[in-house]
Design an enzyme around this catalytic site. Structure first.
Site, PDB file in Angstrom:
ATOM      1  N   TYR A   1      81.846  15.162 -23.500  1.00 16.21           N
ATOM      2  CA  TYR A   1      82.985  15.785 -24.163  1.00 16.21           C
ATOM      3  C   TYR A   1      83.211  15.090 -25.496  1.00 16.21           C
ATOM      4  CZ  TYR A   1      87.818  17.315 -24.962  1.00 16.21           C
ATOM      5  OH  TYR A   1      88.972  17.842 -25.503  1.00 16.21           O
TER       6      TYR A   1
ATOM      7  N   ASP B   1      79.102   8.896 -30.608  1.00 16.81           N
ATOM      8  CA  ASP B   1      80.517   9.133 -30.328  1.00 16.81           C
ATOM      9  C   ASP B   1      81.065   7.952 -29.539  1.00 16.81           C
ATOM     10  OD1 ASP B   1      83.014   9.928 -29.613  1.00 16.81           O
ATOM     11  OD2 ASP B   1      82.433  11.865 -28.780  1.00 16.81           O
TER      12      ASP B   1
ATOM     13  N   LYS C   1      90.903   5.898 -29.901  1.00 20.18           N
ATOM     14  CA  LYS C   1      91.487   5.176 -28.780  1.00 20.18           C
ATOM     15  C   LYS C   1      91.853   3.734 -29.137  1.00 20.18           C
ATOM     16  CE  LYS C   1      89.424   8.214 -25.284  1.00 20.18           C
ATOM     17  NZ  LYS C   1      90.627   8.885 -24.778  1.00 20.18           N
TER      18      LYS C   1
END
Length: 423
Positions: A144, A239, A267
């Site tokens: 994702y 990523d 994050k």
């Protein structure tokens, strides 16, 4: 445990918010029941509206590597609030954060701050297409990369949890620009480049997957990613929204020895506030406006509060490298117990308990997990004050705030579950 206030809040929320939540997995559809509504966090724990206390292994889905309300971050936020919340103009701290990111992640020569991991991956792909003049992207099944139209093809995270194969609302033409391949498959990757190598702009990948559960990469797969993209003139996009600054100060690319062309971060980079980034080789990043023709902008990009939090977090991690040894020990303690019929994947402070006896190396093996069995485990742990990700297909996280006692309580609760399951 009593959950009456949370249940009432959830019922109220569903009248105004789709599914009662602002991000799908929070709705507990993957495990059933109503989610606890959280009122506050402190250290390794969160507290819900009914006064229940939980040892938290979600950690806001990864950002809270120091736990809830760490003093360096809270002090930085208090200081930032004294000067303002948003300017829409450059600030010195944005440059300081960019310089610190470059120092921590050497593959990043220039970096642009944005507000979310989705913005970061969307922008990195746009830059890759603009730089190469090509249209196709390779991604991997079960990975994702945010809710970018072209990347919601065989995606992980909430789409895996909810059983949504390919989301509605994405034009067929967008999806056609993405080739979805099995994670860890060298053969599939090589075949794709043989057939369409001159049309592939980029390969985007999670260096350690967290969005179909924690799935580590195989060494041959990582080598093939770098070799094939270099050979065919495509860009390699790492990523690290989830893994950046978590698996090492330099992220998974430091830990695994990867040299990508572009990297996405989030994050931990914002310490739990809305901040993300994309960056990489200077010749590629100079294609971004205002230097180049690839446009990307954002009113709140480089927001003073988020930047202050990110700076405090990264400075603390840089000055306390022993944190990573602590995280490794705590996570190893947590996953040392190996119940029969369960596969536990762990890389650093990321982990998943897969309810399958077979190795989990890709989406096909992950989705063979017994999700009903996981749901029973999840609720057993929740009722004993252990807050895990409410989905079989999400990674869990250990923070520096988790104590040996926290881990021992968690393991004991898991042992009780599997003991009664066998009886």
């Amino acid at each position: 445990m009593n959950h009456s206030k949370s249940e009432a809040l959830f019922a109220r929320a569903q009248r105004s918010i789709p599914g009662g939540v602002n991000s799908p997995v929070r709705a507990f559809r993957g495990v059933g029941g109503a989610p606890p509504f959280i009122e506050r966090g402190e250290g390794s724990r969160i507290y819900d509206a009914d006064g229940n206390e939980y040892i938290d292994y979600v950690c806001s889905w990864g950002p809270l590597i120091l736990g809830h309300r760490p003093k360096p971050v809270m002090d930085a936020l208090h200081e930032a609030l004294e000067v303002g919340t948003s300017f829409g103009a450059p600030t010195a701290r944005e440059t300081e954060l960019a310089e610190l990111i470059r120092e921590c992640v050497p593959s990043i020569e220039m970096v642009r701050l944005v507000n979310s991991g989705t913005e970061a991956t969307m922008s990195a792909l746009r830059v890759a297409r603009g730089f190469t003049g090509r249209d196709l992207t390779i991604k991997f099944e079960g990975c994702y990369h945010g809710h970018v139209d072209s990347l919601l093809v065989k995606a992980g995270s909430g789409m895996a949890t909810l059983g949504i194969a390919d989301t509605a609302g994405v034009p067929e033409g967008f999806a056609a620009t993405t080739l979805a391949l099995p994670y860890n498959s060298v053969d599939a990757l090589a075949a794709a480049f043989r057939e369409r190598g001159d049309k592939i702009a980029a390969v985007i990948f999670e260096p350690v997957v967290g969005n179909m559960g924690c799935v580590p990469p195989q060494a041959a797969f990582l080598k093939a990613l770098r070799d094939l993209t270099s050979k065919h003139g495509a860009l390699l996009i790492c990523d690290e929204v989830m893994t950046g600054f978590r698996l090492a100060l330099g992220g998974a690319q430091e830990r695994l020895g990867i040299q990508p062309d572009l990297t996405t971060l989030g994050k931990i980079a914002g310490a739990g506030l809305p901040l993300a980034a994309y960056g990489g080789r200077a010749d590629i990043m100079r294609k971004v406006a205002p230097l180049g023709p690839v446009y990307q902008a954002g009113t709140l990009s480089g927001n003073p509060l988020a930047v202050a939090a990110g700076l405090a977090m990264l400075r603390h991690l840089k000055s306390h490298p022993e944190i990573y040894d602590l995280l490794e020990r705590r996570a190893a303690q947590l996953t040392a117990y190996r119940p029969e019929g369960i596969t536990i994947n762990r890389v650093g402070s990321m982990f998943t308990f897969f309810f399958t006896p077979d190795p989990v190396t890709d989406w096909e093996s992950a989705k063979r997990s017994n999700t009903a069995g996981f749901a029973k485990f999840f609720h057993w742990m929740l009722e004993r004050g252990i807050y895990l990700a409410p989905s079989q297909f999400e990674a869990g996280f250990v923070s520096a705030a988790h104590s040996e006692a926290d881990i021992a309580v968690t393991v004991e609760a898991a042992q009780e579950f599997f003991a009664q399951r066998l009886n």
